[in-house]
Structures are given as C-alpha cells and as structure tokens.
Design a protein around this motif. Structure first.
Motif, PDB file in Angstrom:
ATOM      1  N   ARG A  22       8.681  14.724   0.982  1.00  0.00           N
ATOM      2  CA  ARG A  22       8.092  13.596   1.166  1.00  0.00           C
ATOM      3  C   ARG A  22       8.115  12.532  -0.080  1.00  0.00           C
ATOM      4  N   VAL A  23       8.729  11.464  -0.260  1.00  0.00           N
ATOM      5  CA  VAL A  23       8.668  10.644  -1.547  1.00  0.00           C
ATOM      6  C   VAL A  23       7.748   9.532  -1.212  1.00  0.00           C
ATOM      7  N   LEU A  24       8.002   8.792   0.096  1.00  0.00           N
ATOM      8  CA  LEU A  24       7.050   7.503   0.138  1.00  0.00           C
ATOM      9  C   LEU A  24       6.522   7.572   1.432  1.00  0.00           C
ATOM     10  N   SER A  25       5.206   7.736   1.594  1.00  0.00           N
ATOM     11  CA  SER A  25       4.544   7.600   3.093  1.00  0.00           C
ATOM     12  C   SER A  25       4.120   6.481   3.489  1.00  0.00           C
ATOM     13  N   GLY A  26       4.813   5.651   4.307  1.00  0.00           N
ATOM     14  CA  GLY A  26       4.204   4.508   4.704  1.00  0.00           C
ATOM     15  C   GLY A  26       4.820   3.401   3.948  1.00  0.00           C
ATOM     16  N   SER A  27       5.390   2.111   4.156  1.00  0.00           N
ATOM     17  CA  SER A  27       6.008   1.461   3.353  1.00  0.00           C
ATOM     18  C   SER A  27       5.302   0.002   3.194  1.00  0.00           C
ATOM     19  N   GLN A  28       4.528  -0.134   4.045  1.00  0.00           N
ATOM     20  CA  GLN A  28       3.763  -1.394   4.258  1.00  0.00           C
ATOM     21  C   GLN A  28       2.517  -1.408   3.262  1.00  0.00           C
ATOM     22  N   MET A  29       2.704  -2.588   2.317  1.00  0.00           N
ATOM     23  CA  MET A  29       1.775  -2.498   1.575  1.00  0.00           C
ATOM     24  C   MET A  29       0.327  -3.290   2.138  1.00  0.00           C
ATOM     25  N   PRO A  30      -0.934  -2.689   1.676  1.00  0.00           N
ATOM     26  CA  PRO A  30      -1.172  -1.665   0.532  1.00  0.00           C
ATOM     27  C   PRO A  30      -1.352  -0.525   1.310  1.00  0.00           C
ATOM     28  N   HIS A  31      -0.832  -0.226   2.236  1.00  0.00           N
ATOM     29  CA  HIS A  31      -0.979   1.349   2.864  1.00  0.00           C
ATOM     30  C   HIS A  31       0.227   2.082   2.751  1.00  0.00           C
ATOM     31  N   PHE A  32       0.224   2.742   1.733  1.00  0.00           N
ATOM     32  CA  PHE A  32       1.300   3.672   1.391  1.00  0.00           C
ATOM     33  C   PHE A  32       0.784   4.676   0.604  1.00  0.00           C
ATOM     34  N   LYS A  33       1.774   5.853   0.492  1.00  0.00           N
ATOM     35  CA  LYS A  33       1.366   6.839  -0.539  1.00  0.00           C
ATOM     36  C   LYS A  33       2.723   7.406  -1.032  1.00  0.00           C
ATOM     37  N   TRP A  34       2.805   7.789  -2.479  1.00  0.00           N
ATOM     38  CA  TRP A  34       3.850   8.308  -2.846  1.00  0.00           C
ATOM     39  C   TRP A  34       3.436   9.857  -3.212  1.00  0.00           C
ATOM     40  N   PRO A  67       4.594   2.829  -7.569  1.00  0.00           N
ATOM     41  CA  PRO A  67       3.794   3.777  -7.582  1.00  0.00           C
ATOM     42  C   PRO A  67       2.315   3.517  -8.393  1.00  0.00           C
ATOM     43  N   SER A  68       2.352   2.518  -9.160  1.00  0.00           N
ATOM     44  CA  SER A  68       1.334   2.176 -10.123  1.00  0.00           C
ATOM     45  C   SER A  68       0.382   1.156  -9.606  1.00  0.00           C
ATOM     46  N   MET A  69       0.754   0.490  -8.298  1.00  0.00           N
ATOM     47  CA  MET A  69      -0.175  -0.263  -7.592  1.00  0.00           C
ATOM     48  C   MET A  69      -1.448   0.292  -7.379  1.00  0.00           C
ATOM     49  N   PRO A  70      -2.549  -0.436  -7.432  1.00  0.00           N
ATOM     50  CA  PRO A  70      -3.828   0.260  -7.189  1.00  0.00           C
ATOM     51  C   PRO A  70      -3.822   1.056  -5.797  1.00  0.00           C
ATOM     52  N   ILE A  71      -4.344   2.501  -5.953  1.00  0.00           N
ATOM     53  CA  ILE A  71      -4.472   3.205  -4.732  1.00  0.00           C
ATOM     54  C   ILE A  71      -5.612   2.374  -3.733  1.00  0.00           C
ATOM     55  N   TYR A  72      -6.565   1.760  -4.496  1.00  0.00           N
ATOM     56  CA  TYR A  72      -7.426   0.978  -3.869  1.00  0.00           C
ATOM     57  C   TYR A  72      -8.354   0.469  -4.891  1.00  0.00           C
ATOM     58  N   PHE A  73      -9.497  -0.420  -4.295  1.00  0.00           N
ATOM     59  CA  PHE A  73     -10.355  -0.840  -5.281  1.00  0.00           C
ATOM     60  C   PHE A  73     -11.760   0.034  -5.002  1.00  0.00           C
ATOM     61  N   TRP A  74     -12.336   0.354  -6.011  1.00  0.00           N
ATOM     62  CA  TRP A  74     -13.525   1.325  -5.737  1.00  0.00           C
ATOM     63  C   TRP A  74     -14.495   0.685  -4.811  1.00  0.00           C
ATOM     64  N   ASN A  75     -15.000   1.449  -3.618  1.00  0.00           N
ATOM     65  CA  ASN A  75     -15.966   1.211  -2.781  1.00  0.00           C
ATOM     66  C   ASN A  75     -15.636   0.014  -1.877  1.00  0.00           C
ATOM     67  N   ASP A  76     -14.004  -0.337  -1.990  1.00  0.00           N
ATOM     68  CA  ASP A  76     -13.629  -1.239  -0.997  1.00  0.00           C
ATOM     69  C   ASP A  76     -13.028  -0.567   0.090  1.00  0.00           C
ATOM     70  N   THR A  77     -13.769   0.131   0.914  1.00  0.00           N
ATOM     71  CA  THR A  77     -13.327   1.029   2.065  1.00  0.00           C
ATOM     72  C   THR A  77     -12.460   0.579   3.152  1.00  0.00           C
ATOM     73  N   ASP A  78     -12.688  -0.948   3.312  1.00  0.00           N
ATOM     74  CA  ASP A  78     -11.950  -1.482   4.410  1.00  0.00           C
ATOM     75  C   ASP A  78     -10.686  -2.206   3.780  1.00  0.00           C
ATOM     76  N   PHE A  79     -10.366  -2.289   2.576  1.00  0.00           N
ATOM     77  CA  PHE A  79      -9.205  -2.654   1.780  1.00  0.00           C
ATOM     78  C   PHE A  79      -9.482  -4.267   1.903  1.00  0.00           C
ATOM     79  N   SER A  80     -10.555  -4.913   2.421  1.00  0.00           N
ATOM     80  CA  SER A  80     -10.557  -6.249   2.359  1.00  0.00           C
ATOM     81  C   SER A  80     -10.413  -6.899   1.190  1.00  0.00           C
ATOM     82  N   LYS A  81     -11.127  -6.584   0.000  1.00  0.00           N
ATOM     83  CA  LYS A  81     -10.939  -7.230  -1.429  1.00  0.00           C
ATOM     84  C   LYS A  81      -9.520  -7.056  -1.721  1.00  0.00           C
ATOM     85  N   TYR A  82      -8.807  -5.821  -1.527  1.00  0.00           N
ATOM     86  CA  TYR A  82      -7.750  -5.672  -2.089  1.00  0.00           C
ATOM     87  C   TYR A  82      -6.695  -6.487  -1.171  1.00  0.00           C
ATOM     88  N   ARG A  83      -6.811  -6.664   0.016  1.00  0.00           N
ATOM     89  CA  ARG A  83      -5.994  -7.876   0.615  1.00  0.00           C
ATOM     90  C   ARG A  83      -6.018  -9.077   0.091  1.00  0.00           C
TER      91      ARG A  83
END
Length: 651
Positions: free
Chosen positions: A69-81, A470-486
């Motif tokens: 598995r190389v890329l799991s999920g392709s919609q940003m920001p919810h993806f994993k390499w 791959p080097s896009m942030p995996i998340y912002f720390w403590n931003d559990t709902d990805f609201s700040k990220y989005r």
C-alpha cells in the motif's frame, strides 16, 4: 519582456547530475522513455504512487514491513503514505558515516572554523540519546524541545531524539518568552535542551532568565539539559551538556516508527494568532528531502552544504538533510553581516562551501551596497547559490552573475514551513533565466488557478497543489477535527491546497512569484503582487526597506500607502517622492503609484524573516493590534507602534 538567460548547464554538468542518473535508472527499472524534464515531472504527478515508490527504491530506503500500500486515501488532507512501512530518519543519516569527510563544519562569531568528525557525531548523539532515555525517560512519541543556536549541539540533540522515535521541536534564542511558550506549551514536552545565551552582531545576550521562565510554563518538562554558551554558571537544577557527553557513552541504536508517525513539529509565524503546530511525518520528510536535495539541489557525497538559518526556521531542518546524501553540513551562528556585510561570502571562502543558501534580502543588500564578493573572496568552490524567503528580483539574479561567478547555478526556490521543502526550485538540466524560478518540483502537482478555480498558464493566479505530497503535514498538533488544517489550506478551493502566493507559470515551464495573495494590490481591477513594488523601490539608493498595503476605505475607495525606511542621513523630500513614484510608474503601472509615501522608522518582520503586510493592513482596516497579530511573533515588535498611529490617522 524578452527572457534573459544567465546560465546554461554544460552537457558534462547535466550528464553527471543526480537527476540524469535517476532518469537513466527509471528508464531501466520502469521502462520509461523520457526525453526532457517536463515529461518526467508530468509522470511524477500523474503516477504519484509509482513515483514515490521509485524514490524509496532508488535511494535504498531501509525499512520494516511492506510497500504493497503506497497511498491510502487521496483526498487532502485525509491521506496516508506507505501505512505498512516502519523506518528511522536518523538511521539513514548514519548510513553515510565515513573517515574521508567531516560530518559538520561550524563557525560562530566567537570561534574560528571547526570540524566535527562522523565518529564524534556518533559518540555525542549516542550519549545524548542515552541521557534522554535513562534520565528523562524519553520514549517513542514523547516530545523534546530545543531552545538552541545554530551549532552542532542542535543537530546532535535532534538526531538523539529521533533515534528514540521521539518528536523534536526547536526555537531560536532570539524568540521572545511569550513566543516560545506559545509554541512549546502546545506540545507538552518531556525534556528541554537549551542554551543560556547567544551572540549576535558582536553582542552577547544572556537568556538564563528566559530559560527559567519557559521551564516554569512547561510542567511536563521534567528534565533540562543546558549548554553553556555564555558567561553564566549552569544552575544545579539543570544538567550540563559537557557532563552528559562524558558520562553517557553507549552504542547508537535506532527506533523505527511508522512512516506516518511524527518526526518534528514546526510552527506558523503566529502573526495573526497562536502559532499553528505543524506536524510532519518521519517517512514523508525522509523521502521529500532525499528527492529535493538530490535532484533539485544536486547535492553529492563530499559536498559542503550551507544555508543561513536559525533553529526557528524550517531551513534548519531542511539543510541538515544534506547529511542524508553524504555531504558535509556547514553551520554558522551569528549575524550574516558582522563584522562586515560580506560575512557569508567570507564563510564560503573559508569553509570551501559547494552549495550556499541565503535569503533574497541578503542578496539585495549586497547589490545595494555595491559589493563585488569575487574581488575579495575565493568563491571558486561554489557550484550553486540558493535563495529563498521572498521573491528574488531580476536585479538580484543579475548581481550574482556579475559579482560572484558567471558560471554558477542560481537556484531560487519557494516552499515553506508547511511542507519543510520547496514546491518550485532548481533544475540542473535547464538554463537559469533572470527573475524566474527554474521549474516545478517532481511529485508536486502545482498549478495556478484563476478566481473560478480553473488552471491557467502564462498568467497570474493562485498557487495551488492539487494532489497529496508525503511531506504535507500529517496534522496540526491538538487539531483533532482538522478544522485549523482545513482553514489554513482548503478554504478557497474544495479539496485543493491553496498556498497563498500569486504565481505565473511561464510558457517555458518556469515560475514567477509575485508575493502573498492575501496582500495583493488591487487598483481598478488590475492586480499585482507586492514584490513588484519592492523590486522597483529596491532600485532607489536612498531607501533601505519598504512595505506597501492596499486598503479599501469606508467609501469603497482604495488607499495604498507605501512606507519606506530610509538609509541613515536621508530625508523623504519631494524630490525623493517623485523619484520613487516615477520608478514605480515606469517599471510597472501608473495605477499602482502609491497614494502616499510615508517615512517609517522600521519595517516589521516576523522572526522567520517575512514582512508583515497583512497584519498592518488589518490594523488599517480597524482591527485592534492584539487581534490583528501576535507581537511576540515579530523580530522587531516595537516597529508596529508606528503603524498603529498611522492607522488611527487614516481612520
């Protein structure tokens, strides 16, 4: 305007480049027929999974698990390499251990050039690792923070933390107390590595009290490792770096973690609120830095690599990855213009630097000071010069080739803390054109979007990234709902990363950047970037620096003042006003001649070296200073007092 070619790589340079070697490898391993760079780039973004898998294979990345598995999920920001891969960044650093080249060459304002061997680097990393493990109980996933200068101790500390599978974060000691607390308190560190002072511009700054204040605000930090970098005694409740290096000898081991586990936490500038804790992945950074430094910087084993930075800027994280390629890391702590403005060119001469990185501001300062570095310094070892931080004007390009070397590869790059790398930058296979970044990076599906979200070429648009990196942030720390990220990247175009720069993709595939899109100058429907105004003003000898904003008034009209910081002894006379206005009118647009020129005592900059146009604009639009920005994020916060007074006059 007709393009001005400043440098063209020779066939020998191209054939010996890392990028050519990779293309040859791809042709054999993937049966690809590639005749030019643009074909390679298009393949790298259309076949994302194949491209990033090839990076893992080409650089012989060592890992546990599998790559099915190389890329799991392709919609940003919810993806994993590579979700089934486990690896260690620091393990790959020490794959290059050798006795032929030093690991680090370093210099400070107080010391001459020194070397650190790979053997000594291993010894000190293993000692600090053991100390953190035994004395502080640091383990996988824990956070360790550094309040450090740009010296080998910072790299040693990071590698020790990383080898444990723990998470690193650092700030420079020129940050204010509030700025440090705003950053470190978010991530609840278990241990702190700090210096008790630093030197800059020939002066010493004691930071003992600052460290104590920071420690008091970090209740989770049970252990403090102190480096004596000044004139103060280390207090008994802190451990001494020198003692640890001697007392904790141990074999160096590496804890492999999941590809998507955090490697470090960087921070946004924090000018308009609490800094966002931008968290990158172990594997994403490893692959991105292998790719970019090898193919776009052409770094090779034995090269000497330097970028002027502090530990509070992502270029510190970026340039130490030159160690991944077997290069020697060159470090300098102090002012780049002390005791003379040519300080970095002196360092390049002394350290025999191969690849030197600096800011557009430093290059323009050399231009305005009429420096000719090649007359005073031996710069024949330089292969490339990198520039970032802000758009480099064509005059800056020209100055490099006129005063450094006609046969040098100038790599203007642009990226950011967000990906700890560059979206656009150097290409060893193509010519350098004045005022233009050479190419879009491999694996980066960068486009320019117009207002309706359509991709455009050869016209100015919003810089967007349409597919994951791959080097896009995996998340912002403590931003559990990805609201700040989005809200940071996806507020304008659905599922599309908007970076916030105005760019133009030229017909030849190069890139021009016109400044931040949120500071765009819109007059009569004609939009230009702030960088174009700065380029014109930079030609004026009497002006040291400038800042421009465009504000819509209550009547619907636009007010566009230009603030200028004049050189010592200069006054803003009517003759000088006319000179500045006519330069802007002739070079760009009569519509963008400022409504008013105002002499300012200083221009506000963030700690990471960016002009604070947007906060100044918000103040003029009526926002209180405390809501428009975080003064603790500024290098010179007192400069904002002047703009607050000017905004009151405007309103």
């Amino acid at each position: 305007m007709e393009e001005k070619v400043l440098w063209t790589p020779t066939d020998d340079f191209k054939n010996k480049s890392n990028l050519s070697n990779y293309i040859g490898w791809l042709e054999k391993s993937n049966q690809l027929e590639l005749t030019n760079y643009e074909q390679l780039r298009e393949w790298s973004v259309k076949e994302l999974e194949s491209f990033w898998l090839s990076i893992l294979e080409y650089f012989n990345i060592e890992f546990s698990g599998d790559t099915k598995r190389v890329l799991s999920g392709s919609q940003m920001p919810h993806f994993k390499w590579f979700p089934d891969v486990h690896l260690s960044y620091s393990e790959h650093i020490f794959k290059n251990e050798n006795k032929t080249y030093p690991a680090i060459i370093y210099k400070t304002e107080r010391s001459e050039l020194c070397e650190l061997s790979w053997a000594e680097l291993r010894k000190q990393v293993s000692a600090v690792r053991e100390y953190l493990k035994v004395n502080a109980g640091v383990k996988k996933g824990d956070r360790v923070v550094g309040y450090l200068t740009n010296t080998p101790e910072s790299v040693i500390s990071f590698l020790a933390v990383n080898s444990l599978g723990a998470v690193w974060s650092s700030c420079s000691p020129d940050f204010g107390v509030s700025s440090i607390i705003d950053r470190f308190s978010q991530i609840e560190p278990k241990a702190v590595v700090a210096v008790n002072g630093y030197h800059y511009g020939g002066k010493y700054f004691d930071k003992t009290e600052t460290v104590e204040e920071v420690i008091k605000s970090l209740p989770t930090a049970e252990t403090v490792l102190m480096i004596n970098n000044g004139h103060s005694e280390i207090k008994s409740n802190f451990d001494s770096w020198e003692d640890v290096i001697v007392q904790y000898p141990n074999e160096l081991e590496f804890e492999r973690v999941n590809f998507n586990d955090p490697i470090w936490i960087l921070y946004s500038s924090g000018t308009t609120g609490k800094p966002k804790a931008i968290t990158h992945s172990q594997g994403g950074i490893l692959l991105e830095h292998y790719k970019y430094l090898s193919f776009h910087n052409n770094i090779k084993k034995g090269d000497r690599c330097f970028w002027y930075t502090t530990t509070g800027w992502m270029m510190w994280n970026y340039i130490q990855s030159s160690l991944l390629l077997g290069a020697t890391l060159v470090m300098y702590d102090g002012s780049p213009a002390w005791p003379e403005i040519d300080g970095l060119w002196e360092l390049a001469d002394q350290a025999k630097i191969t690849h030197l990185g600096t800011s557009a501001g430093y290059i323009v300062a050399g231009l305005k000071a009429n420096l000719v570095p090649k007359k005073k310094h031996d710069l024949t070892n330089l292969v490339s010069i990198g520039s970032t931080g802000s758009p480099l004007p064509p005059e800056g390009f020209d100055w490099i080739y006129e005063t450094i070397n006609k046969d040098i590869w100038l790599t203007s790059i642009s990226g950011g803390t967000d990906v700890c790398s560059a979206f656009v930058g150097g290409n060893p296979l193509q010519s350098v054109v004045s005022g233009e970044i050479q190419c879009r990076a491999l694996g980066c599906d960068l486009q320019a979007f117009n207002e309706v979200g359509s991709s455009v070429e050869n016209e100015v648009g919003e810089m967007v990234i349409t597919r994951p990196m791959p080097s896009m942030p995996i998340y912002f720390w403590n931003d559990t709902d990805f609201s700040k990220y989005r809200s940071s990247y996806f507020d304008m175009f659905k599922d599309i990363w908007r970076h916030g720069d105005w760019i133009q993709i030229t017909k030849r595939g190069g890139i021009k950047i016109f400044g931040r899109s949120d500071a765009t100058l819109n007059r009569g429907g004609v939009r230009i970037g702030t960088s174009e105004i700065y380029r014109a003003v930079d030609k004026i000898d009497e002006v040291e620096d400038s800042l421009i904003i465009c504000v819509e008034s209550n009547t619907g009209e636009f007010y566009m003042p230009l603030f200028v910081k004049l050189k010592e002894g200069q006054r803003l006379t009517q003759a000088l006003v006319s000179k500045i206005n006519s330069t802007i009118r002739n070079d760009y647009s009569p519509r963008h001649v400022p409504d008013e020129l105002i002499s300012a005592p200083d221009i506000p900059y963030t700690i990471s070296g960016k002009k604070t146009e947007t906060p100044v604009k918000k103040i003029f639009m009526g926002k209180p200073l405390e809501k428009a920005m975080n003064k603790g994020a500024l290098k010179n916060p007192e400069s904002m007092n002047f703009f607050v007074k000017q905004a009151k006059k405007f309103r």
